[in-house]
Design an enzyme around this catalytic site. Structure first.
Site, mmCIF file in Angstrom:
data_model
loop_
_atom_site.group_PDB
_atom_site.id
_atom_site.type_symbol
_atom_site.label_atom_id
_atom_site.label_comp_id
_atom_site.label_asym_id
_atom_site.label_seq_id
_atom_site.Cartn_x
_atom_site.Cartn_y
_atom_site.Cartn_z
ATOM 1 N N ARG A 104 17.537 -20.872 59.873
ATOM 2 C CA ARG A 104 18.893 -21.336 59.651
ATOM 3 C C ARG A 104 18.837 -22.382 58.548
ATOM 4 O O ARG A 104 18.199 -23.412 58.708
ATOM 5 C CB ARG A 104 19.395 -21.941 60.964
ATOM 6 C CG ARG A 104 20.839 -22.274 60.974
ATOM 7 C CD ARG A 104 21.261 -22.721 62.361
ATOM 8 N NE ARG A 104 20.751 -24.028 62.712
ATOM 9 C CZ ARG A 104 21.292 -24.813 63.628
ATOM 10 N NH1 ARG A 104 22.330 -24.389 64.316
ATOM 11 N NH2 ARG A 104 20.792 -25.987 63.900
ATOM 12 N N THR A 108 23.695 -24.941 54.701
ATOM 13 C CA THR A 108 24.819 -24.010 54.856
ATOM 14 C C THR A 108 24.982 -23.554 56.305
ATOM 15 O O THR A 108 26.020 -23.007 56.667
ATOM 16 C CB THR A 108 24.580 -22.746 54.012
ATOM 17 O OG1 THR A 108 23.387 -22.096 54.524
ATOM 18 C CG2 THR A 108 24.371 -23.078 52.554
ATOM 19 N N ASP A 200 14.912 -29.557 68.443
ATOM 20 C CA ASP A 200 14.536 -28.397 67.620
ATOM 21 C C ASP A 200 13.395 -27.652 68.315
ATOM 22 O O ASP A 200 12.277 -28.165 68.430
ATOM 23 C CB ASP A 200 14.108 -28.864 66.222
ATOM 24 C CG ASP A 200 13.880 -27.694 65.296
ATOM 25 O OD1 ASP A 200 14.589 -27.609 64.277
ATOM 26 O OD2 ASP A 200 13.010 -26.845 65.585
ATOM 27 N N ASP A 203 10.139 -26.974 66.220
ATOM 28 C CA ASP A 203 9.365 -28.198 65.964
ATOM 29 C C ASP A 203 8.660 -28.675 67.234
ATOM 30 O O ASP A 203 7.515 -29.129 67.189
ATOM 31 C CB ASP A 203 10.280 -29.305 65.431
ATOM 32 C CG ASP A 203 10.657 -29.081 63.968
ATOM 33 O OD1 ASP A 203 9.992 -28.262 63.310
ATOM 34 O OD2 ASP A 203 11.616 -29.714 63.504
HETATM 35 C C1 PRP Z 1 16.411 -22.174 65.742
HETATM 36 C C2 PRP Z 1 16.357 -21.367 67.012
HETATM 37 C C3 PRP Z 1 17.267 -20.216 66.698
HETATM 38 C C4 PRP Z 1 18.324 -20.856 65.829
HETATM 39 C C5 PRP Z 1 19.557 -21.082 66.651
HETATM 40 O O1 PRP Z 1 15.594 -21.616 64.786
HETATM 41 O O2 PRP Z 1 15.057 -20.975 67.375
HETATM 42 O O3 PRP Z 1 16.632 -19.147 66.025
HETATM 43 O O4 PRP Z 1 17.805 -22.114 65.400
HETATM 44 O O5 PRP Z 1 20.580 -21.560 65.876
HETATM 45 P P1 PRP Z 1 21.882 -20.711 65.548
HETATM 46 O O6 PRP Z 1 22.342 -20.092 66.856
HETATM 47 O O7 PRP Z 1 22.841 -21.738 65.032
HETATM 48 O O8 PRP Z 1 21.523 -19.685 64.534
HETATM 49 P P2 PRP Z 1 15.407 -22.269 63.333
HETATM 50 O O9 PRP Z 1 16.407 -21.702 62.386
HETATM 51 O O10 PRP Z 1 15.362 -23.752 63.452
HETATM 52 O O11 PRP Z 1 14.004 -21.686 62.876
HETATM 53 P P3 PRP Z 1 12.546 -21.836 63.527
HETATM 54 O O12 PRP Z 1 12.509 -20.973 64.763
HETATM 55 O O13 PRP Z 1 11.666 -21.315 62.455
HETATM 56 O O14 PRP Z 1 12.303 -23.292 63.847
HETATM 57 N N1 URA Z 2 18.091 -24.725 66.921
HETATM 58 C C1 URA Z 2 17.341 -25.516 67.725
HETATM 59 O O1 URA Z 2 16.103 -25.400 67.727
HETATM 60 N N2 URA Z 2 17.964 -26.406 68.482
HETATM 61 C C2 URA Z 2 19.300 -26.545 68.517
HETATM 62 O O2 URA Z 2 19.806 -27.396 69.271
HETATM 63 C C3 URA Z 2 20.061 -25.724 67.686
HETATM 64 C C4 URA Z 2 19.439 -24.810 66.902
#
Ligand code: PRP
Ligand code: URA
Length: 209
Positions: A104, A108, A200, A203
């Protein structure tokens, strides 16, 4: 319309409390996510079809049941979805695994697709898309769209924590998809983080940022 099921078994709720706690370190966080994924797999597989099977116990012949062998595909959304994969595989060890890489964009809030690798026969499989977080719903909706574009027909979605906004978007864009959640939280904050949430997920699983 797809179902929304909150899997609030006491063991899941207990473990989720420690997953949410900011004082829980990476190792314990990872172990707890793995355990909750396994417990959720137990509930999600509740409706797997069975076949009759006659066997001999040491005492007598018995009419029993075995799994009909439905083909399942697990689709973790990279990267945080990977944290729930092994827990799912403990209960569904023969499942095939496909990967959808999305992130994400923090500016944006739109999702960016960077990797898709799927089993060849996804059109014949019951697919379970795995991600710990359903926030705006953008990642889940786009991952499911990526699967449908490649022929997927039967799809479920599972996550640890969902925001109502994400659930609504997913129901609207993919009404055929059943949603399994360990906890439905209050809302999103101004950065589209789930509150109270867990922070997150990626993370915390991998010790980054
Ligand atoms: C996080 C999470 C989802 C997304 C959720 O991933 O694991 O995939 O955000 O958010 P949304 O419903 O608003 O799309 P992130 O994009 O942080 O990537 P990552 O798994 O690589 O940390
Ligand atoms: N992605 C995450 O990992 N945590 C949140 O709270 C939202 C999106």
């Amino acid at each position: 319309m797809g179902k929304v099921l909150v899997l609030d078994h006491p063991l899941i709720q207990h473990k989720l409390t420690y997953i949410r706690d900011k004082n829980t370190g990476t190792k314990e966080f990872r172990e707890l996510v793995d355990e909750v994924a396994m417990l959720m797999a137990f509930e999600i597989t509740r409706d797997l079809p069975l076949l009759d099977k006659t066997i001999d116990t040491p005492v007598m012949e018995a009419n029993t049941k075995v799994l009909a062998g439905k083909k399942i595909g697990l689709i973790p959304i990279l990267r945080a979805g990977l944290g729930m994969l092994d827990g799912m595989l403990k209960l569904i060890p023969a499942a095939r695994v496909g990967h959808v890489g999305l992130y994400r964009d923090p500016e944006t809030l739109k999702t960016v697709e960077y990797f898709v690798k799927l089993p060849l026969d996804i059109n014949e499989r019951e697919l379970i898309v795995i991600d710990p977080m359903l926030a705006t719903g953008g990642s889940a909706c786009d991952a499911i769209q990526a699967l449908k574009k490649r022929g997927a027909k039967q799809i479920r979605f599972m996550c640890l924590i969902a925001a109502p906004e994400g659930v609504e978007k997913l129901k609207e864009e993919h009404p055929d998809v059943d949603i399994y959640i360990a906890a439905l939280d209050e809302k999103l904050d101004e950065h589209a983080y789930i509150i109270p949430g867990l922070g997150d997920a990626g993370d915390r699983l991998y010790g980054t940022k």
